[in-house]
Design a protein around this motif. Structure first.
Motif, short mmCIF file in Angstrom:
data_model
loop_
_atom_site.label_atom_id
_atom_site.label_comp_id
_atom_site.label_asym_id
_atom_site.label_seq_id
_atom_site.Cartn_x
_atom_site.Cartn_y
_atom_site.Cartn_z
N GLY A 180 -4.38 3.37 -10.10
CA GLY A 180 -3.20 2.53 -10.11
C GLY A 180 -3.59 1.07 -10.18
O GLY A 180 -4.38 0.66 -11.01
N ARG A 181 -3.11 0.29 -9.25
CA ARG A 181 -3.39 -1.14 -9.25
C ARG A 181 -4.65 -1.48 -8.47
O ARG A 181 -4.93 -2.64 -8.23
N SER A 182 -5.39 -0.46 -8.05
CA SER A 182 -6.51 -0.69 -7.16
C SER A 182 -7.78 -0.05 -7.71
O SER A 182 -7.73 0.70 -8.67
N GLY A 247 -2.33 -11.17 3.13
CA GLY A 247 -2.64 -10.41 1.93
C GLY A 247 -4.08 -10.58 1.51
O GLY A 247 -4.79 -11.43 2.02
N SER A 248 -4.48 -9.77 0.55
CA SER A 248 -5.74 -10.03 -0.12
C SER A 248 -5.51 -11.37 -0.80
O SER A 248 -4.39 -11.77 -0.99
N PRO A 249 -6.57 -12.06 -1.19
CA PRO A 249 -6.33 -13.36 -1.81
C PRO A 249 -5.23 -13.25 -2.89
O PRO A 249 -5.30 -12.38 -3.74
N VAL A 533 -6.11 0.67 7.44
CA VAL A 533 -5.18 -0.42 7.19
C VAL A 533 -5.85 -1.45 6.29
O VAL A 533 -7.05 -1.72 6.41
N CYS A 534 -5.07 -2.02 5.39
CA CYS A 534 -5.62 -3.01 4.46
C CYS A 534 -6.09 -4.25 5.20
O CYS A 534 -5.36 -4.79 6.04
N ALA A 535 -7.29 -4.71 4.85
CA ALA A 535 -7.82 -5.93 5.46
C ALA A 535 -6.90 -7.11 5.22
O ALA A 535 -6.86 -8.04 6.02
S1 SF4 Z 1 -1.95 -3.31 1.09
FE1 SF4 Z 1 -3.22 -5.15 1.10
S2 SF4 Z 1 -3.85 -5.46 -1.03
FE2 SF4 Z 1 -2.15 -4.03 -1.02
S3 SF4 Z 1 -0.34 -5.29 -1.35
FE3 SF4 Z 1 -0.60 -5.06 0.87
S4 SF4 Z 1 -1.82 -6.78 1.57
FE4 SF4 Z 1 -2.00 -6.65 -0.65
#
Ligand code: SF4
Ligand code: SF4
Ligand code: SF4
Lengths: 655, 179
Positions: A180-182, A247-249, A533-535
């Motif tokens: 997907g987007r990752s 969020g991620s950068p 969990v997303c950093a």
């Molecule tokens: S899970 Fe992380 S990378 Fe994905 S949208 Fe949320 S903050 Fe951004």
């Protein structure tokens, strides 16, 4: 009854075609939580240190985290683990998106792949129905294209697919796994997948995830959601835009790239271009980005929008996140339009956006230096951008010079010889790093670069501000609502920290302070990587919604396993030691804990040694970087002690 | 029939703002779990995302009425040159497909606007969609009185449609004898 987790792993042997659903030991959840923690345990138990990356005995583990797929916002990480062909150590690369949640809905916490399929296959997992299917018609297809083709073939658009492209099939050492987007991009796990003859894994899940204490748990989730809204409405003042929000950068959102383009380095990670960001460039790049960006998009159950769909006339649409927007652009000294265009092809091929461009820039430099010759570049177009496309095409096919380059700069330089090693200057543990070269050494970053087992700074840096505020009042303001810190000492260090004078870098924060700060930042990553969990909502940004004080409640309410902060700290230490132990057993020692020589112009060798000594001690490692017997025993890792003693890594009676 | 005042609850969907996160599916299924929030599973959600990032399609669809039989004809949409699954955008819990049926029992699902006592401030999917792709609006309208069919009846009706009245009665009798 298991809560938050499913309690099952899916074991697949591609050599024999054997498929098994295996119940996992609930004790492991108490000891390691899940995700990276249980991955490290499985690697320890089942992958002896002699195992080569491309051996059928190397495992490829796709894991969700303990809280993955629960309503916990942003609990969507897939933690992919195998022995990396590039570093030869245990790699763990993480991807967001929608894979881990779908896997859990299908009833599995992990998919563990062993063996090798004689022909290219893909897996189709629909709850309990698991098939190994022929993928010969997908050979050579793009990683993005493959995901779409499989969804069409299985006639269900709700399926989520993780796939490799040509790079993975050809075992390029920096091949990614796209989803997907990752993507799980770092450390070449796509090559391991390709080596196993596995083109893709497609999943669709329709089962429940259960929560032990529903009311408590949903309250915690609601609080996180609310705090996210608060943080997005209140960006942190006095820091760069990308550091001010969660969020991620937010590379897809922001168009102002003055900071990256002027502070990061171009080409083969060498050339700093002060004054690059002119009004004219800004206008042009803004036009490019806004023109290419169709929509900002999220991962599973997350309101942030760190990714984007990119549509450029004439090439097929793809999704992008983070920094790959600039890595190709800067490696080639080109512009953003080129960056977006080549990234599309690179995403289909499935390569890492840090290593890939750097390998190409490295080749270009070697050519300019006369180490690579016209013969190596036979058939290469003479224009700059054309040269990069040509190199990319050769690398992923392992054709001509591409055969050598496909192993990354470290291994390529060794093969090429004639001084090529000097050009592979930006690696840690043979792995290409972010293109950044700075002036005076920063002790916090020195420790992180040196010791982080992932060899990737963004996966270890985080919550302590990167620079001090000039005014005391600003600092006081900052610490007022800084409740994420583990203790008030961290606040004091920050309050005292000045841009100049007695309390400034490199000697302030001092050695002890640095140890505490780095240890805390690293700990939060280890917890994220275990719970999935997303950093971007936790260990990476300033003042995140997840922190050391609410995580124990999440684990307790989610799983029903009572843990407090002290216990969570202990688990994170255990996981940390276990990852280290896996690598120590594979030969990792202090000498590998070294940032790129030229990362800082001004180094302080004596002070660095003191720092590292102190940090090793702080981490419970001996001066060679080996976890001590005492530390291992205190973390219930006696089986590691036994193994270390048997192998003579630690001598009996020594600690 | 008599006229009465009726509260019309609407969820306005702004697909431009949707980021495809599926938080709406997560929270809807958690809210309707029994006990509440004890489990989640998008397959049980009364809102489902039609999500095709590469075609830039992000469309939340709410579970509408239960349909005892499938339509005589089928819809096929073509958007931007891409053809969608048959009936992709239809809201009905219809026997022709799994969508909007409980995965185990096959019972139909319908969005109930998170009806609750005391009432929720706003529907849960709206609350969790902080990007405002889902906006809740309430207004009053005069309508003719109508009898509400309750949920149990709709559920039973669907079982009747699936298995026949006779089988259902037999089963319920057998089950009640067991208790
Ligand atoms: S899970 Fe992380 S990378 Fe994905 S949208 Fe949320 S903050 Fe951004
Ligand atoms: S929660 Fe909102 S943004 Fe997310 S998928 Fe649902 S409608 Fe779209
Ligand atoms: S309004 Fe309530 S019942 Fe309807 S879809 Fe949203 S969360 Fe589900």
């Amino acid at each position: 009854m298991r809560y938050a987790e499913t309690g099952y792993n899916l074991e697949i042997d591609l050599s024999t075609g054997n498929i098994e659903k295996v119940e996992t030991d609930p004790k492991w959840t108490e000891l390691y939580l899940g995700g990276l923690g249980t991955n490290a345990k499985i690697m320890w138990d089942r992958v002896p240190p002699e195992t080569e990356p491309f051996s059928p005995d190397n495992l490829l583990i796709f894991s969700s985290g303990l809280l993955g797929a629960t309503p916990a916002v942003g609990a969507n990480r897939t933690i992919v683990t195998a022995i990396s062909p590039q570093t030869q150590f245990m790699a763990y690369s993480m991807m967001g998106g929608f894979f881990a949640s779908e896997m859990k809905y299908a009833g599995y916490d992990k998919i563990i792949i062993r063996g090798k399929s004689p022909k290219l296959v893909y897996l189709w997992i629909s709850d309990d129905k698991v098939e190994i299917r022929d993928a010969s018609h997908l050979a050579g297809k793009g990683a993005v294209e493959t995901q779409e083709l499989i969804k069409q073939e299985l006639k269900d658009m709700r399926i989520h697919v993780a796939a490799i492209g040509l790079a993975g099939e050809n075992r390029v050492f920096f091949a990614s796994i796209e989803q997907g987007r990752s993507s799980a991009s770092r450390q070449g796990l796509g090559a391991v997948m390709g080596d196993k003859g596995l083109k893709a894994i497609a999943i669709r899940g329709k089962k429940d995830i259960s929560i032990a204490r529903p009311e408590e748990y949903i309250k915690l989730c609601d609080d996180v959601m609310q705090y996210i809204q608060f943080r997005q409405a209140n960006p942190i003042p006095g820091v760069m835009p990308i550091l001010s929000i969660l969020g991620s950068p937010q590379e897809m959102l922001h168009v102002d790239e003055k900071w990256h383009t002027e502070n990061f380095v171009w080409g083969n990670a060498r050339v700093r271009r002060k004054g690059f960001w002119t009004e004219e460039i800004e206008k042009k790049w803004e036009e490019t980005q806004l023109g290419a960006r169709t929509r900002l998009i999220s991962c599973y159950n997350c309101p942030l929008k760190c990714g984007a769909t990119i549509s450029i006339p004439g090439i097929s649409r793809y999704m992008m996140k983070c920094f790959s927007k600039l890595t190709y652009t800067m490696a080639a000294f080109s512009d953003l339009d080129f960056g977006f265009r080549i990234a599309q092809r690179a995403t289909e091929y499935g390569i890492d956006g840090f290593s890939g461009p750097q390998v190409m820039a490295f080749a270009v430099e070697l050519k300019e230096a006369g180490i690579l010759t016209d013969k190596d570049f036979e058939g290469c177009p003479s224009d700059n951008e054309g040269r990069f496309y040509w190199l990319l095409d050769r690398i992923v096919r392992r054709e001509g010079i591409g055969e050598v380059l496909a192993d990354g700069t470290y291994w390529a330089a060794k093969k090429i010889g004639q001084g090529a090693e000097e050009f592979a200057h930006n690696n840690i543990r043979k792995h290409e790093q972010a293109p950044l070269k700075l002036g005076m050494i920063n002790p916090i970053y020195y420790l992180m670069y040196s010791t982080n087992e992932k060899s990737n700074i963004t996966q270890i840096e985080g919550q302590f501000p990167q620079a001090p505020y000039p005014e005391r009042e600003q600092r006081e303001e900052f610490v007022k609502d800084w409740f994420q810190v583990p203790n008030d000492r961290i606040k004091e260090y920050f309050l005292k920290w000045e841009p100049r004078g007695e309390f400034s870098m490199p000697y302030y924060p001092g050695i002890q302070e640095c140890c505490e700060i780095v240890d805390w930042m690293e700990r939060m990553h280890y917890i994220d990587d275990a719970v999935g969990v997303c950093a971007g909502l936790s260990s990476f940004p300033l003042k995140p919604p997840y922190h050391i004080h609410n995580y124990p409640n999440f684990v307790t309410a989610g799983t029903g396993i009572e843990i407090d902060e002290a216990e969570l700290v202990k688990i994170s230490k255990r996981n940390r030691q276990l990852v280290r132990a896996n690598n120590v057993r594979r030969g990792l020692r202090r000498a590998d804990d070294t940032p790129p020589e030229d990362h800082w112009k001004k180094r302080l060798p004596e002070y660095e040694k003191q720092l590292l000594d102190a940090y090793f001690e702080f981490k419970g490692w001996d001066m060679d970087g080996v976890p001590t017997k005492e530390s291992l025993q205190s973390l219930d890792l006696n089986y590691v002690v036994e193994d270390f003693e048997q192998r003579g890594i630690i001598k009996d009676g020594q600690d | 029939m008599a006229k009465t005042k009726k509260i019309i609850k609407t969820i306005k969907i702004d697909i431009e703002k949707c980021n495809g996160c599926r938080a709406c599916e997560v929270i809807c299924s958690a809210f309707h779990a029994n006990p509440r929030y004890s489990s989640n599973n998008p397959e049980r959600s009364r809102i489902r995302m039609i999500r095709e990032p590469l075609n830039d399609i992000y469309l939340p669809v709410y579970a509408g009425e239960y349909a005892p039989a499938e339509c005589m004809g089928r819809d096929i949409y073509v958007l931007d040159g891409r053809e969608y699954e048959e009936c992709a955008f239809c809201r009905a819990a219809c026997p022709s497909r799994d969508l909007f049926h409980e995965p185990d029992s096959g019972l139909p699902l319908k969005c109930d606007m998170c009806e609750d006592d005391p009432p929720q401030e706003e529907p849960l999917c709206v609350k969790w969609c902080i990007n405002d792709a889902l906006i809740y609006e309430v207004r009053e309208e005069e309508v003719e009185e109508e009898e509400d069919i309750d949920e149990v009846e709709i559920g039973l009706q669907s079982l009747v449609d699936k298995h026949g009245m006779q089988k259902l009665v037999e089963t319920i009798t057998r089950m009640s004898l067991k208790d």
